[in-house]
Write a protein that holds these residues in place. Structure first.
Motif, PDB file in Angstrom:
ATOM      1  N   ILE A 156       0.962  -1.286  -0.006  1.00  0.00           N
ATOM      2  CA  ILE A 156      -0.048  -0.004   0.006  1.00  0.00           C
ATOM      3  C   ILE A 156       0.852   1.324  -0.006  1.00  0.00           C
ATOM      4  N   GLY A 157       1.817   1.352   0.859  1.00  0.00           N
ATOM      5  CA  GLY A 157       2.719   2.334   1.034  1.00  0.00           C
ATOM      6  C   GLY A 157       3.731   2.347   2.315  1.00  0.00           C
ATOM      7  N   HIS A 158       4.802   3.282   2.214  1.00  0.00           N
ATOM      8  CA  HIS A 158       5.809   3.171   3.339  1.00  0.00           C
ATOM      9  C   HIS A 158       5.733   4.667   4.001  1.00  0.00           C
ATOM     10  N   GLY A 159       6.455   4.477   5.321  1.00  0.00           N
ATOM     11  CA  GLY A 159       6.775   5.508   5.904  1.00  0.00           C
ATOM     12  C   GLY A 159       7.765   5.387   6.994  1.00  0.00           C
ATOM     13  N   ARG A 160       8.034   6.053   8.072  1.00  0.00           N
ATOM     14  CA  ARG A 160       9.033   5.911   9.018  1.00  0.00           C
ATOM     15  C   ARG A 160       8.666   4.919   9.772  1.00  0.00           C
ATOM     16  N   ASP A 161       7.105   4.842  10.182  1.00  0.00           N
ATOM     17  CA  ASP A 161       7.043   3.552  11.092  1.00  0.00           C
ATOM     18  C   ASP A 161       5.352   3.573  10.966  1.00  0.00           C
ATOM     19  N   TYR A 162       4.720   2.751  11.770  1.00  0.00           N
ATOM     20  CA  TYR A 162       3.346   2.500  11.765  1.00  0.00           C
ATOM     21  C   TYR A 162       2.476   3.794  11.631  1.00  0.00           C
ATOM     22  N   PRO A 163       2.557   4.919  12.561  1.00  0.00           N
ATOM     23  CA  PRO A 163       1.469   5.868  12.292  1.00  0.00           C
ATOM     24  C   PRO A 163       1.534   6.664  10.990  1.00  0.00           C
ATOM     25  N   ASP A 164       2.697   6.550  10.334  1.00  0.00           N
ATOM     26  CA  ASP A 164       2.873   7.133   8.908  1.00  0.00           C
ATOM     27  C   ASP A 164       2.078   6.411   7.911  1.00  0.00           C
TER      28      ASP A 164
END
Length: 277
Positions: free
Chosen positions: A241-249
Motif C-alpha cells: 500500500i505504502g511506506h513511511g518511517r513507522d506505523y503511524p505514517d
C-alpha cells in the motif's frame, strides 16, 4: 500474481455518531513490481465528501467525511492488483551505502515508534563490518527474527514499544517490523516501514489483516522488502500500500467523530489470488 483484495473496516457505536472524518490509506501503490488494475472505495452511510491527496511519502490518502448521524460506519476498499516476482538482490558490501545515506536521512534517524537505542545488542544481533555482504546480513537478520520471536495476535497492541516487544518476545508483524527497523537504522542501514497485504495460499502468517514488513535500501537493487514474520523476501505475494518511517505514517484507517459513545471496531481482510503464467 493476480490479487483481488477486499478490506472492510466497520465501526459500530452504542449511540448515534455524526461528523465522522476518516483518513484512509488503503490504495495499493503502482510501481515497476506492482500494477494496480482497479480500486474502489465504498462508504456506508454514503459519504458527504471524499477527497484525495498524496502524502509526503507518495501514498494516496482518501479523506472521508460522513456528516449524517449513524451507528454503523462501513468503509470497504476493493482492489485488483498484479505483482511480479522479486529478483534476489546481489551481494554488495555494507560500505556501498556510504554515498547514499545523505539522500535518505529520514529512514536513518529516530522516529516516534523507532527511537534511538542499542537495538543490535538488545536483540543479540552481531554488528556487520564495512566489507560484509549487506544482502546476506539482512537475510540472516530476517531468519534470526523469525526464529527468535513468536507470532501471537493479541499479545501486543498498536501502542506496544520496541522495548516491550524485546521483553515479551512475541507479537505481530508490526512489532517484528519496528524491531528490524531499529536494528537497521542503528547500523546505518536505511530502512522504512511498509503497510500492505499478503496472499498466503495457506502457508504464510499475517494474511488475515493488513501486513507489515521493512524495506531496506540496497545499492544496485533499490528498496528491497524483507518479511521477518515469514522469513522470506517480500515477493509477488506481498502487495504494497505504502511506506513511511513507522506505523503511524501508514496506519490504514484513523479518524475522529462526534457522539457515538463506546464503540467497537471490526476489520476483515480477504486477498484472493492466482499465479499467472
Amino acid at each position: 500474481m493476480r490479487a483481488d483484495i477486499r478490506h472492510v473496516t466497520e465501526y459500530v457505536y452504542k449511540e448515534p455518531a455524526w461528523d465522522s472524518f476518516n483518513e484512509v490509506r488503503l490504495h495499493p501503490e503502482a510501481s515497476a513490481r506492482q500494477q494496480l488494475k482497479s480500486f474502489h472505495l465504498l462508504v456506508d452511510p454514503e459519504a458527504s465528501s471524499v477527497t484525495t491527496h498524496r502524502d509526503y511519502f507518495g501514498s494516496i490518502v482518501h479523506h472521508v467525511h460522513v456528516h449524517e448521524r449513524h451507528q454503523v460506519l462501513r468503509i470497504e476498499a476493493q482492489a485488483l492488483v498484479t505483482t511480479k516476482p522479486l529478483t534476489v538482490p546481489p551481494p554488495v558490501p555494507l560500505s556501498a551505502l556510504d554515498d547514499l545515506r545523505s539522500e535518505v536521512t529520514e529512514f536513518l534517524i529516530a522516529s516516534p515508534r523507532v527511537p534511538k537505542g542499542d537495538w543490535p545488542e538488545i536483540f543479540g544481533v552481531a554488528r556487520p563490518g564495512p566489507n560484509d555482504d549487506l544482502s546476506a546480513f539482512l537475510t540472516d537478520l530476517t531468519h534470526q527474527f523469525f526464529h527468535q520471536f513468536s507470532y501471537k495476535p493479541g499479545a501486543t497492541s498498536v501502542r506496544t514499544t520496541i522495548q516491550e516487544f524485546a521483553k515479551l518476545q512475541q507479537g505481530v508483524c508490526q512489532d517484528f517490523t519496528h524491531a528490524m527497523l531499529g536494528v537497521c537504522r542503528t547500523l546505518g542501514i536505511p530502512a522504512r516501514y511498509v503497510s500492505g497485504y499478503l496472499y498466503s495460499g495457506g502457508e504464510m502468517i499475517g494474511a488475515d489483516a493488513t501486513h507489515a514488513w521493512p524495506e531496506v535500501l540496497i545499492p544496485g537493487a533499490g528498496w528491497v522488502g524483507f518479511d521477518p514474520t515469514n522469513d522470506v523476501l517480500a515477493g509477488e505475494k506481498h502487495i504494497k500500500i505504502g511506506h513511511g518511517r513507522d506505523y503511524p505514517d501508514v496506519s490504514p484507517v484513523r479518524g475522529t467523530f462526534y457522539g457515538g459513545g463506546q464503540g467497537r471496531l471490526d476489520v476483515e481482510v480477504r486477498v484472493y489470488g492466482e499465479q499467472q503464467q
